[in-house]
Design a protein around this motif. Sequence first.
Motif, PDB file in Angstrom:
ATOM      1  N   ASP A   1      35.659  46.510  35.188  1.00 48.06           N
ATOM      2  CA  ASP A   1      34.678  46.544  36.265  1.00 48.06           C
ATOM      3  C   ASP A   1      35.256  45.823  37.487  1.00 48.06           C
ATOM      4  O   ASP A   1      35.508  44.615  37.438  1.00 48.06           O
ATOM      5  CB  ASP A   1      33.379  45.876  35.804  1.00 48.06           C
ATOM      6  CG  ASP A   1      32.273  46.039  36.826  1.00 48.06           C
ATOM      7  OD1 ASP A   1      32.432  46.906  37.715  1.00 48.06           O
ATOM      8  OD2 ASP A   1      31.274  45.304  36.764  1.00 48.06           O
TER       9      ASP A   1
ATOM     10  N   THR B   1      34.898  45.213  41.722  1.00 45.41           N
ATOM     11  CA  THR B   1      34.108  45.343  42.946  1.00 45.41           C
ATOM     12  C   THR B   1      35.027  45.757  44.093  1.00 45.41           C
ATOM     13  O   THR B   1      36.003  45.065  44.403  1.00 45.41           O
ATOM     14  CB  THR B   1      33.416  44.010  43.296  1.00 45.41           C
ATOM     15  OG1 THR B   1      32.555  43.632  42.214  1.00 45.41           O
ATOM     16  CG2 THR B   1      32.615  44.136  44.576  1.00 45.41           C
TER      17      THR B   1
ATOM     18  N   SER C   1      38.677  41.711  39.168  1.00 45.63           N
ATOM     19  CA  SER C   1      37.279  42.072  39.410  1.00 45.63           C
ATOM     20  C   SER C   1      36.996  42.344  40.886  1.00 45.63           C
ATOM     21  O   SER C   1      35.861  42.670  41.228  1.00 45.63           O
ATOM     22  CB  SER C   1      36.360  40.940  38.932  1.00 45.63           C
ATOM     23  OG  SER C   1      36.644  39.729  39.633  1.00 45.63           O
ATOM     24  N   LEU C   2      38.014  42.207  41.760  1.00 44.58           N
ATOM     25  CA  LEU C   2      37.756  42.360  43.197  1.00 44.58           C
ATOM     26  C   LEU C   2      38.926  43.066  43.865  1.00 44.58           C
ATOM     27  O   LEU C   2      40.092  42.720  43.648  1.00 44.58           O
ATOM     28  CB  LEU C   2      37.547  40.984  43.862  1.00 44.58           C
ATOM     29  CG  LEU C   2      37.408  40.995  45.392  1.00 44.58           C
ATOM     30  CD1 LEU C   2      36.139  41.730  45.818  1.00 44.58           C
ATOM     31  CD2 LEU C   2      37.423  39.576  45.950  1.00 44.58           C
TER      32      LEU C   2
END
Length: 456
Positions: free
Chosen positions: A332, A334, A371-372
């Motif tokens: 996941d 972002t 995650s980013l």
Amino acid sequence: MRSRSSLFWRLAGLISAILLGGAAVLAFAASNYAETAADDAYDRVLYGAVRQISETLSAENGVVEAQVPVSALETLSISRSARIYYRIATAGAANVTGYDDLPFPPGAEAGGAGPFVGDTTFRGHPIRIAAVGRYFAEANGWVMTVVGQTLEARDALARDLTFKAMVLVGVMSFLALAGMIVAIRLALRPLADIEAALLKRPPNVLTPLDVEAPAEIATLISAINNFMERLAGRLAAMQRFIADSAHQIRTPLTALTGQVELLAAEKDQARRKHHMERVKARTAELARLTNQLLSDAMVSHRAETMGQSEVDVAMLAREALASAVPISLDRDITVAFDAPAEPAVMHGDAVSLREAFKNVIENAIQHGARSLLRVVVRKTGTGIEIEIADDGPGIPAEQWPQATERFFRGKSSGPGSGLGLAIAKEVIQNHGGEIRFAAAEGIFSVLFRFDGIKAS
């Protein structure tokens, strides 16, 4: 290649036409000069004969007596075809001796010392006549002496002078033409030297030509050398691409072949599934490597052949982000995109810039982002900056100088070709920008900076 006439024959034809025109002008001038010279020479003889006859005249008790000396007429009888006519008469046209129908030249009818000269026709023949006068008080006026000569002798002299002048002009024209042909051959010899130098070269030798040539051909040699330099660069790039492709693709192909053989021989379902996953991974790695190699070749080609136009860097970065981020990921992440409301416009090649952004974003997804993933486009006081950042481990600072080298992978053991950053660096440098790295607070960033441009 379109066939053109020989440069030698074009020059020879042009100069021959100029020489022919000059020879025609000289021939015309020589003919006029010959006629003038012949007229001048025979007019002097004619004047002398008239004066000599006039000096023998005498008058007594109103009667004019004339004794025409033979020597005066002999000087006019050099040519056997010439005819001589003479007349002695008073101004009132009373004939003393000679041909009483021989006309006076213009202006002589009223008398006068003269000399008077003119052209006329007498007894069917064109003649040249001259007259002088002597005043005799005993004869109560002027006594005019007129001598005429047909034109055969002076025409023959004019033709002879013209012929000799023509011969001289012809000889000079022939010598000039021969000298011109030799001069053209010598002037064009450097072109033959260039041709010989090129024909002697092996196909793989593209070093600059070293041929002595005049200044007019030096620009041609410079253009040929410039072309060979660019051709050598393109051939080197092609050879590099072929070598890199052979070297980089051989290993994953071998590994993929091995995995397929193991999959075909394996009977256990669990191990077949494991081998299937390995085949998928190898296939994806090979596909990414092939795409990056083609991308590298495309970027190198467009850098030399494609022009630049106004492009919106923010829009290109957005398109690259949308293309690089797969629909499904195994984690996941972002994804954020930030750009000014107004377009960030600069001159560049849209395809190459989009490819550069895409390669760095794919690197971030594959090797960095946990995650980013963030892409930011900013307008600075001097240009435009594009930042691609992620929260992964990034590249160690000690490896930053080598990170943009081709096929550099550092200590990474994961999949990858080491081409992504190299492609990005080449594109950015072709656009007058630079690529930098930064790390702060767990975020690793790749910065593209275009300074000194007008961002609108």
